[in-house]
Each structure stands twice: as C-alpha cells, then as structure tokens.
Design a protein around this motif. Sequence first.
Motif, PDB file in Angstrom:
ATOM      1  N   LYS A  59      50.820  69.079  75.890  1.00  0.00           N
ATOM      2  CA  LYS A  59      50.808  67.632  76.125  1.00  0.00           C
ATOM      3  C   LYS A  59      49.493  67.148  76.730  1.00  0.00           C
ATOM      4  CE  LYS A  59      55.136  67.665  74.905  1.00  0.00           C
ATOM      5  NZ  LYS A  59      55.536  67.255  73.531  1.00  0.00           N
ATOM      6  N   VAL A  60      48.381  67.708  76.309  1.00  0.00           N
ATOM      7  CA  VAL A  60      47.084  67.297  76.840  1.00  0.00           C
ATOM      8  C   VAL A  60      46.006  67.612  75.816  1.00  0.00           C
ATOM      9  CG1 VAL A  60      46.657  69.510  77.999  1.00  0.00           C
ATOM     10  CG2 VAL A  60      45.522  67.443  78.831  1.00  0.00           C
ATOM     11  N   TYR A  61      45.018  66.736  75.729  1.00  0.00           N
ATOM     12  CA  TYR A  61      43.855  67.003  74.898  1.00  0.00           C
ATOM     13  C   TYR A  61      42.855  67.822  75.693  1.00  0.00           C
ATOM     14  CZ  TYR A  61      45.321  63.491  71.485  1.00  0.00           C
ATOM     15  OH  TYR A  61      45.999  62.786  70.531  1.00  0.00           O
ATOM     16  N   MET A  62      42.416  68.908  75.128  1.00  0.00           N
ATOM     17  CA  MET A  62      41.367  69.705  75.760  1.00  0.00           C
ATOM     18  C   MET A  62      40.008  69.089  75.473  1.00  0.00           C
ATOM     19  SD  MET A  62      42.772  72.186  77.431  1.00  0.00           S
ATOM     20  CE  MET A  62      44.054  71.012  77.855  1.00  0.00           C
ATOM     21  N   ILE A 114      39.184  80.009  66.258  1.00  0.00           N
ATOM     22  CA  ILE A 114      38.982  79.947  67.709  1.00  0.00           C
ATOM     23  C   ILE A 114      37.639  79.298  68.020  1.00  0.00           C
ATOM     24  CG2 ILE A 114      38.750  81.292  69.823  1.00  0.00           C
ATOM     25  CD1 ILE A 114      40.560  83.400  68.559  1.00  0.00           C
ATOM     26  N   ARG A 115      36.581  79.693  67.270  1.00  0.00           N
ATOM     27  CA  ARG A 115      35.259  79.109  67.505  1.00  0.00           C
ATOM     28  C   ARG A 115      35.289  77.595  67.304  1.00  0.00           C
ATOM     29  NH1 ARG A 115      33.680  83.911  64.657  1.00  0.00           N
ATOM     30  NH2 ARG A 115      32.430  85.277  66.014  1.00  0.00           N
ATOM     31  N   GLY A 116      35.928  77.148  66.214  1.00  0.00           N
ATOM     32  CA  GLY A 116      35.993  75.716  65.941  1.00  0.00           C
ATOM     33  C   GLY A 116      36.789  74.975  66.991  1.00  0.00           C
ATOM     34  N   PHE A 117      37.851  75.590  67.464  1.00  0.00           N
ATOM     35  CA  PHE A 117      38.673  74.945  68.478  1.00  0.00           C
ATOM     36  C   PHE A 117      37.914  74.808  69.785  1.00  0.00           C
ATOM     37  CE2 PHE A 117      42.099  74.596  71.565  1.00  0.00           C
ATOM     38  CZ  PHE A 117      42.953  73.695  70.934  1.00  0.00           C
ATOM     39  N   ILE A 118      37.105  75.799  70.120  1.00  0.00           N
ATOM     40  CA  ILE A 118      36.306  75.722  71.341  1.00  0.00           C
ATOM     41  C   ILE A 118      35.334  74.546  71.260  1.00  0.00           C
ATOM     42  CG2 ILE A 118      34.449  76.859  72.640  1.00  0.00           C
ATOM     43  CD1 ILE A 118      35.848  79.514  72.075  1.00  0.00           C
ATOM     44  N   LYS A 119      34.707  74.389  70.101  1.00  0.00           N
ATOM     45  CA  LYS A 119      33.692  73.354  69.965  1.00  0.00           C
ATOM     46  C   LYS A 119      34.283  71.947  70.033  1.00  0.00           C
ATOM     47  CE  LYS A 119      30.625  76.256  67.194  1.00  0.00           C
ATOM     48  NZ  LYS A 119      30.052  76.501  65.847  1.00  0.00           N
ATOM     49  N   ASN A 120      35.443  71.737  69.395  1.00  0.00           N
ATOM     50  CA  ASN A 120      36.021  70.389  69.405  1.00  0.00           C
ATOM     51  C   ASN A 120      37.521  70.462  69.110  1.00  0.00           C
ATOM     52  OD1 ASN A 120      36.655  67.665  69.189  1.00  0.00           O
ATOM     53  ND2 ASN A 120      34.692  67.161  68.238  1.00  0.00           N
ATOM     54  N   PRO A 121      38.344  70.702  70.119  1.00  0.00           N
ATOM     55  CA  PRO A 121      39.783  70.837  69.900  1.00  0.00           C
ATOM     56  C   PRO A 121      40.448  69.539  69.430  1.00  0.00           C
ATOM     57  CG  PRO A 121      39.271  70.856  72.236  1.00  0.00           C
ATOM     58  CD  PRO A 121      37.974  70.943  71.522  1.00  0.00           C
ATOM     59  N   GLN A 122      40.014  68.377  69.957  1.00  0.00           N
ATOM     60  CA  GLN A 122      40.652  67.126  69.567  1.00  0.00           C
ATOM     61  C   GLN A 122      40.399  66.810  68.103  1.00  0.00           C
ATOM     62  OE1 GLN A 122      40.114  63.839  72.249  1.00  0.00           O
ATOM     63  NE2 GLN A 122      40.841  62.339  70.754  1.00  0.00           N
ATOM     64  N   GLU A 123      39.235  67.176  67.601  1.00  0.00           N
ATOM     65  CA  GLU A 123      38.928  66.937  66.196  1.00  0.00           C
ATOM     66  C   GLU A 123      39.916  67.686  65.297  1.00  0.00           C
ATOM     67  OE1 GLU A 123      34.779  66.689  64.053  1.00  0.00           O
ATOM     68  OE2 GLU A 123      35.399  68.801  64.185  1.00  0.00           O
ATOM     69  N   LYS A 124      40.233  68.941  65.677  1.00  0.00           N
ATOM     70  CA  LYS A 124      41.192  69.717  64.888  1.00  0.00           C
ATOM     71  C   LYS A 124      42.575  69.085  64.918  1.00  0.00           C
ATOM     72  CE  LYS A 124      39.377  74.386  64.405  1.00  0.00           C
ATOM     73  NZ  LYS A 124      39.529  74.350  62.934  1.00  0.00           N
ATOM     74  N   ILE A 125      42.949  68.574  66.077  1.00  0.00           N
ATOM     75  CA  ILE A 125      44.259  67.914  66.184  1.00  0.00           C
ATOM     76  C   ILE A 125      44.287  66.670  65.305  1.00  0.00           C
ATOM     77  CG2 ILE A 125      45.818  66.703  67.758  1.00  0.00           C
ATOM     78  CD1 ILE A 125      44.752  68.578  69.975  1.00  0.00           C
ATOM     79  N   ASP A 126      43.222  65.849  65.375  1.00  0.00           N
ATOM     80  CA  ASP A 126      43.162  64.612  64.590  1.00  0.00           C
ATOM     81  C   ASP A 126      43.138  64.888  63.097  1.00  0.00           C
ATOM     82  OD1 ASP A 126      43.151  63.273  66.976  1.00  0.00           O
ATOM     83  OD2 ASP A 126      40.984  62.895  67.002  1.00  0.00           O
ATOM     84  N   GLN A 127      42.603  66.033  62.710  1.00  0.00           N
ATOM     85  CA  GLN A 127      42.539  66.397  61.296  1.00  0.00           C
ATOM     86  C   GLN A 127      43.864  66.938  60.779  1.00  0.00           C
ATOM     87  OE1 GLN A 127      39.268  69.143  61.179  1.00  0.00           O
ATOM     88  NE2 GLN A 127      37.704  67.531  61.020  1.00  0.00           N
ATOM     89  N   GLY A 128      44.833  67.101  61.681  1.00  0.00           N
ATOM     90  CA  GLY A 128      46.150  67.552  61.267  1.00  0.00           C
ATOM     91  C   GLY A 128      46.313  69.061  61.225  1.00  0.00           C
ATOM     92  N   ASP A 129      45.401  69.793  61.857  1.00  0.00           N
ATOM     93  CA  ASP A 129      45.513  71.252  61.883  1.00  0.00           C
ATOM     94  C   ASP A 129      46.834  71.646  62.552  1.00  0.00           C
ATOM     95  OD1 ASP A 129      43.649  73.955  61.820  1.00  0.00           O
ATOM     96  OD2 ASP A 129      45.044  73.947  63.509  1.00  0.00           O
TER      97      ASP A 129
END
Length: 559
Positions: A102-105, A76-91
């Motif tokens: 259907k939206v990037y936070m 949760i902490r990591g997602f708060i800091k940078n959600p798009q990065e987690k998506i791009d990393q394939g999480d």
Amino acid sequence: MKNLINLFAASLLLFTVISCTSGTKEIGADISTETEQIEAGKVLFEQNCSTCHNFNQSAIGPNLSGLTRKVESEWIRGFIKNPQEKIDQGDERAKELYEKYKVYMPAFPTLKEEDINALLSYMHTYERAPVEVNDSEKLEDPIPEKISKSDLNLELEYFAQIPASDKASPLAKITKMECEPVSGRFFVQDQHGIMYEIRDSKPYEYFNLKSYFPDFVSKPGLATGFGSYAFHPDFTNNGLLYTSHTEKPGNKPKDFDYADSIKVTMEWVITEWTLEDPNAETFKGTGRELMRIDVVTQIHGVQELAFNPNASPGDEDYGLLFIGIGDGGSAESGFSFIADHQGSKIWSSIMRIDPSGSNSANGKYGIPASNPFAGVPGKLGEIYAYGFRNPNRIFWDPKGRMLATEIGHHNIEELNLIEPGKFYGWPIREGTFVINPFGNMSNLYPLPADDSLLNATYPLLQFDHDEGNAIIAGYFPEGGPFKGKLLFGDIPSGKLFFSDLNQSQPEILEIGVVYDGKETTLRDLCQNGRVDLKYGQDCQGQVYVMTKADGKIYKIINQ
C-alpha cells in the motif's frame, strides 16, 4: 534504498517460478560472482538495507534469501530504477507488491548501474529461500529407539587433581588433555586461562595465557575463555604453539564480522606463539594474532584447534591447522544467514589454514591451494567443511579418517565423518531431520522426498536428547575390551558410550563405570548432577576421563 528493497524483496514470497525448460537461461545466471563485486555489494547492503532486511527471516522488511534465484534480475534492476513506472504500466508483479504494501516506492534513477549489479551479486550469495515445514508432521520423538547398555565397564583409577579456578562448579574448567607428539609431554588447559603440564600425576603451571590479554574473558562460561590449543608437529624444533581464546568486544580490527546492527558478545582470537625454548618447563615466548572473529553470543565459538597427527613432512596436511568454529549462537538468535552461507562465511565451519603462509586477506596466514574453496568466487578459501552448529572436537580414527563431534540444538547429537567441501546441514538440518531456523527451532520434521537436492552430508552416528544433551569425544584405546573402538559420551550427565566405527552401520552402546572395584557413575564420583565430562589421551595411547565439575582426572585401567 531500504524502502526499495522492501518492495522488490517481497516478490520472493509472492511469485512461483516456473522451472527452466531446455534452452531457457537460468534465473540469476547473468549475475556476477566476482569477489570484488560481491564485497562492494555487501558494503552497499549493510549501509542501506541491513536495518530493515536480512537473509534469515522477515523483520521490518521481507527476508531476501533466494530472491535473485526466484525473480529475473532484469526485472529487479528495472524496479530499482523506477518502481512507480512499472506499476503505472500495469506490471503484474509490481501491482501485487503495491497491493501488499500500500505504498509507492521512490524511484532511484541516479543509482549507478554498477551499484545495482553489486547489490545483486551480494544478494545472489544467499541461495536458499526460507525453510517450509508442515507442523502436522512435527516429530514428538525423533529417535524412539533406545541406546542399549553393554556388559562392559570402564575401570577407572584416580590420576590427578587440577587446581580450582572458580569458587563454584565447575571448579576447574578443564576441556582438552593431549600430549606434544614428539617429546611426549602431557598438557591440560583450564578455560579460565591456565595451561598445565602433567608430570608424575601432578599439574604444574606451564602457560598463563590470560596474563597476555587484558581483555581476556572466560565468563559466563559456556565454552568461553581459553578454548583450545595445538602444538605444531615440528614444535620441538620451531617452538610453535597455537591457542584460541575469547575477549570482550572492542575496537581492534576484525577479520570476520557482520552487520553493525547485530550484537557482538565476544571476539574469538587465534594466536600463534613462538617459544624461546620448546624444552623449558615454563612458557616464555611471543605471540602474533592470526585472526579475530566476532560472534553473536558467548556459545559455539572456536573450541577446537588440531593438526592431523597422521601427516608427515611432504603430506598434504602436514603443518596445516584445522580450526573448528560454531555458529556463535547466531541461528537461535534470529540470524541464521550467518550460519547458512554455502561456504561464503567463516562461521559454522571447519577451517584449514597454513600458519606459515601469507595469501589470506589479512596476510597473516596462508590458504592452502588444495582447500575445496580456494580461489572460488564468492566462497571463503579457509573453509574445509561447513554446516556445523558446534564442532567441538576434531580428531582422526585409526584408519586416518577425520571426524568431528557436533553438539546439537534441542534434539540431536552427532558424530560426523569430515570430507572436504561437504555441507553438514546446520541450520536447516539437525542430524537426519529438518529444522526450521525461521520458526520454532525446538521442533524437528522428517526429511522431504526431494532431500537429495540439498546435497547434505548426514552423521555417522547420532542420538537424541532422551540419551544425552551434548556429545563429547573422542579417543580410540589401543588395548583392552575397547581396542580400536571410539569412546565418547554426554557432557552434562557423564554417560559413557562406545561404538565400533568399522561396522557398516555403527551401533552406540552405553558403558558402565567401575571405581575401586565397585560399580558407580561419574555423577556419584564427582558428587554433582552436572559432570561436565571430557576425555584425554597421552602419547602412549593411554586414555583418561575428566570430570570438570570437580577438576579430577581418572585413568582408564582396563585398556
């Protein structure tokens, strides 16, 4: 912030948590439960998140209840800091969230670590995920067994008439009739703001409470107005009297409130009065406010104040004030997280406070060290027991056991044996049944196989709305056929019941009414379809029946 939480909260609904194996750290165990951090998180949440999210049901954003116990806090902490990065990393979690919304936070790289920790601490106080029910298991008649009629009757005679305080029924909103335990003086209060002393079967105005409060309000009824009163056990010496009443919403500081986005209909106020002369025939004294509480609707407020009548100087309970407050209508208004709080909020609870102390948050009363949650992080020390929709009467039986009646929602009326620290089920249980505060609250379901995990305490007695719609109690006559048995009844219909609580499985039996030697009903006596039944008792143990519809009081003569 609100879009951010909108995303990561949805994971509560999307992921199944694998049970912890031996040696695996419990999810959420790293989240602080320090009170200051929880309070800081509450402020952050209400400022940034509450317009879109709550802990009751999905609104603009998903329900957040139970999230920190389902999803690892580091994720949760990591997602708060940078959600798009987690998506791009394939999480996988992040990708499923993106596919759902259907939206990037936006990223929050500048959000301080202590702010994120505070948010998690506050969210972690909401332990439960939404109630899951199977509508195919809905109960059409939760208690099919009917209450049997006893051969016994209450024999009544007219005792007193309270002056009308309204032009329409109920003519006199009389709700509590008890004595001052040392002097034996006998009082009854009208919710429109007047307290009477009964002398020689006649009412004399003793205390005009509403004259002290310009914002006093007692309409539209439904338990608003002058809620309750209690004399300190040393009243004849110290002159201390306690009252509860409602006021219209205003700008006065609140001791217990909730998010600004939720409506406030009433404010309940607890006042301590110091009388100049406790023996005077009319009230003269000064008051100080002990606490002020916001409620969502006009129902289920502070309907009861009481001192333990069995406590003597030196006993744990002596001088401690019990306060019953319902959920304020929050659950059925869509805000069940106000009622379902696991001891972290004041609503839906029975409080126990020391009016002579000062260690409360506002410094106006004390929190007894023996209270079950005193000093427990994330809990309110005032709470003695919790999980009530509307604990409208608090009393003690001849054995010294503490009891409370609980007016139910759509199905079940309860009598509960009150024990410190226990949870009594509301708003996810109504009686011994499951209720879903996130769906149709008129439906009940059977208890699940793993119900013991909830650790709920269930009623000593219960009946469903085939028998009555609002329970009221409770006194134990000291003689006659009902000696030592609990007298109670149904407020609207005026049906009368009794039960022997000494039985291992107490049975409810219905009682008839005899007046002037003839069998009748309370509906016929007051010539009204809604009786608004109440009971009272004097210091000699004499029990009375009150019919609020016409403001009359009857004495039970066969006791």
